[in-house]
Design a protein around this motif. Structure first.
Motif, short mmCIF file in Angstrom:
data_model
loop_
_atom_site.label_atom_id
_atom_site.label_comp_id
_atom_site.label_asym_id
_atom_site.label_seq_id
_atom_site.Cartn_x
_atom_site.Cartn_y
_atom_site.Cartn_z
N GLY A 38 -24.64 -11.18 -16.49
CA GLY A 38 -24.17 -11.47 -17.84
C GLY A 38 -22.93 -12.33 -17.83
O GLY A 38 -22.93 -13.44 -17.28
N ALA A 39 -21.85 -11.82 -18.39
CA ALA A 39 -20.64 -12.63 -18.54
C ALA A 39 -19.79 -12.68 -17.27
O ALA A 39 -18.89 -13.51 -17.17
N ARG A 40 -20.10 -11.84 -16.29
CA ARG A 40 -19.24 -11.70 -15.11
C ARG A 40 -19.89 -12.31 -13.87
O ARG A 40 -20.94 -11.87 -13.44
N PHE A 41 -19.25 -13.34 -13.30
CA PHE A 41 -19.71 -13.91 -12.03
C PHE A 41 -19.39 -12.90 -10.93
O PHE A 41 -18.30 -12.34 -10.89
N SER A 42 -20.35 -12.69 -10.01
CA SER A 42 -20.17 -11.62 -9.04
C SER A 42 -20.77 -12.00 -7.68
O SER A 42 -21.39 -13.06 -7.50
N LEU A 43 -20.61 -11.09 -6.75
CA LEU A 43 -21.21 -11.25 -5.42
C LEU A 43 -22.72 -11.40 -5.52
O LEU A 43 -23.32 -12.11 -4.70
N ALA A 44 -23.34 -10.77 -6.50
CA ALA A 44 -24.79 -10.89 -6.66
C ALA A 44 -25.19 -12.35 -6.91
O ALA A 44 -26.22 -12.81 -6.41
N ASP A 45 -24.39 -13.08 -7.68
CA ASP A 45 -24.67 -14.50 -7.90
C ASP A 45 -24.61 -15.27 -6.59
O ASP A 45 -25.43 -16.16 -6.32
N ILE A 46 -23.62 -14.96 -5.77
CA ILE A 46 -23.44 -15.67 -4.51
C ILE A 46 -24.63 -15.43 -3.58
O ILE A 46 -25.15 -16.37 -2.96
N ILE A 47 -25.07 -14.19 -3.48
CA ILE A 47 -26.21 -13.87 -2.62
C ILE A 47 -27.45 -14.59 -3.12
O ILE A 47 -28.17 -15.25 -2.35
N LEU A 48 -27.72 -14.47 -4.39
CA LEU A 48 -28.92 -15.09 -4.96
C LEU A 48 -28.88 -16.61 -4.79
O LEU A 48 -29.87 -17.23 -4.38
N TYR A 49 -27.75 -17.23 -5.08
CA TYR A 49 -27.64 -18.68 -4.96
C TYR A 49 -27.83 -19.14 -3.52
O TYR A 49 -28.54 -20.12 -3.26
N SER A 50 -27.22 -18.45 -2.58
CA SER A 50 -27.32 -18.84 -1.18
C SER A 50 -28.77 -18.85 -0.72
O SER A 50 -29.19 -19.73 0.05
N PHE A 51 -29.56 -17.91 -1.19
CA PHE A 51 -30.95 -17.84 -0.74
C PHE A 51 -31.88 -18.71 -1.58
O PHE A 51 -32.90 -19.19 -1.07
N VAL A 52 -31.56 -18.95 -2.83
CA VAL A 52 -32.32 -19.95 -3.59
C VAL A 52 -32.16 -21.32 -2.94
O VAL A 52 -33.14 -22.07 -2.78
N GLU A 53 -30.94 -21.65 -2.52
CA GLU A 53 -30.72 -22.93 -1.85
C GLU A 53 -31.39 -22.96 -0.48
O GLU A 53 -31.95 -23.99 -0.09
N PHE A 54 -31.34 -21.87 0.24
CA PHE A 54 -32.03 -21.80 1.53
C PHE A 54 -33.54 -22.00 1.34
O PHE A 54 -34.16 -22.77 2.08
N GLY A 55 -34.11 -21.33 0.36
CA GLY A 55 -35.54 -21.48 0.11
C GLY A 55 -35.93 -22.93 -0.16
O GLY A 55 -36.98 -23.40 0.30
N ALA A 56 -35.08 -23.64 -0.90
CA ALA A 56 -35.37 -25.04 -1.20
C ALA A 56 -35.40 -25.90 0.05
O ALA A 56 -36.09 -26.93 0.09
N MET A 57 -34.69 -25.48 1.10
CA MET A 57 -34.64 -26.25 2.34
C MET A 57 -35.75 -25.90 3.32
O MET A 57 -35.99 -26.64 4.26
N VAL A 58 -36.43 -24.77 3.11
CA VAL A 58 -37.41 -24.31 4.10
C VAL A 58 -38.80 -24.11 3.49
O VAL A 58 -39.56 -23.25 3.92
N GLY A 59 -39.13 -24.92 2.50
CA GLY A 59 -40.48 -24.88 1.96
C GLY A 59 -40.74 -23.77 0.97
O GLY A 59 -41.92 -23.45 0.70
N GLN A 60 -39.70 -23.17 0.43
CA GLN A 60 -39.87 -22.13 -0.58
C GLN A 60 -39.01 -22.45 -1.80
O GLN A 60 -38.08 -21.71 -2.15
N PRO A 61 -39.30 -23.57 -2.46
CA PRO A 61 -38.46 -24.01 -3.59
C PRO A 61 -38.61 -23.10 -4.80
O PRO A 61 -39.64 -22.42 -4.97
N LEU A 62 -37.59 -23.10 -5.62
CA LEU A 62 -37.62 -22.33 -6.86
C LEU A 62 -38.66 -22.92 -7.81
O LEU A 62 -38.70 -24.13 -8.03
N ASP A 63 -39.50 -22.07 -8.36
CA ASP A 63 -40.49 -22.50 -9.34
C ASP A 63 -39.76 -23.00 -10.59
O ASP A 63 -39.01 -22.24 -11.22
N PRO A 64 -39.95 -24.28 -10.98
CA PRO A 64 -39.25 -24.79 -12.16
C PRO A 64 -39.60 -24.07 -13.45
O PRO A 64 -38.87 -24.17 -14.44
N ALA A 65 -40.71 -23.32 -13.43
CA ALA A 65 -41.08 -22.55 -14.62
C ALA A 65 -40.15 -21.37 -14.85
O ALA A 65 -40.14 -20.79 -15.95
#
Length: 215
Positions: A157-184
């Motif tokens: 919600g309104a609070r940036f947290s460690l959960a955002d960092i974990i999720l972002y790090s792996f969304v970016e990793f997925g994009a580099m290793v053939g597991q991109p985020l579904d644009p839908a």
């Protein structure tokens, strides 16, 4: 304290946490491509050869990115990214656990069984026959997270947290290793843009920065 860091999404979690909070620690780069993390000297500190690794002033060590960030948040950053109250910290840990189980575990196992197989097959159990299904699990997990976070602006919600960092790090990793985020997945797509605009996203992209290495 000294942080042993390397390439990879888990080390990026800690680097992004440090960039967000301004907590300063000495750093040493470990070349996992050359299997430096599998050498006896490093394994005396990290028996599983895991990076990142935080070595404390008394010589004891903490492995696992989430545990490292939680330790630093409690001891050096004043609960900056876990939360100011017990309820906030519990909710951060809840979402971090969900992301870890639904996204991180199948994504990384799918990578090791496919694109990462040449590197990892001599180091640990890999599941090439299950790689495609593991990637499907990770994609399904991201869809579940997309539904959970809603319109944001951040994962909780309104609070940036460690959960955002974990999720972002792996969304970016997925994009580099053939597991991109579904644009839908519209919620995650706009959330990703917001996180990418934070200075910590760029500061954590190169694990060699800050330790005397070239950009």
């Amino acid at each position: 304290m000294k942080l042993y860091q390397s390439l990879g999404p888990n080390p990026r979690v800690v680097l992004m946490y440090l960039a967000e909070t301004g907590v300063a620690v000495d750093r040493q780069f470990i070349d996992i491509m050359a299997a430096e993390n599998r050498q006896p000297e490093f394994c005396t500190k990290s028996p599983l050869g895991h990076t990142p690794l935080l070595e404390l002033d008394d010589g004891s060590c903490i492995a696992e990115s989430i545990a490292i960030c939680e330790y630093l948040d409690e001891t050096a950053a004043g609960h900056a990214l876990l939360g100011a109250t017990a309820e906030e910290r519990a909710k951060t840990r809840m979402l971090a656990r969900i992301v870890d189980q639904l996204v991180v575990v199948p994504m990384t196992a799918g990578f090791r069984g496919a694109e990462g197989l040449p590197m990892f097959q001599s180091r640990m159990l890999c599941l090439p026959d299950a790689a495609a299904d593991l990637k499907r699990l990770a994609a399904d997990g991201l869809a579940s997270v997309d539904n959970m976070i809603g319109a944001g602006p951040w994962a909780l919600g309104a609070r940036f947290s460690l959960a955002d960092i974990i999720l972002y790090s792996f969304v970016e990793f997925g994009a580099m290793v053939g597991q991109p985020l579904d644009p839908a997945l519209a919620n995650l797509a706009t959330w990703r843009e917001r996180v990418a605009a934070r200075p910590s996203a760029a500061a954590s992209a190169n694990p060699k920065l800050g330790i005397g290495e070239p950009a």
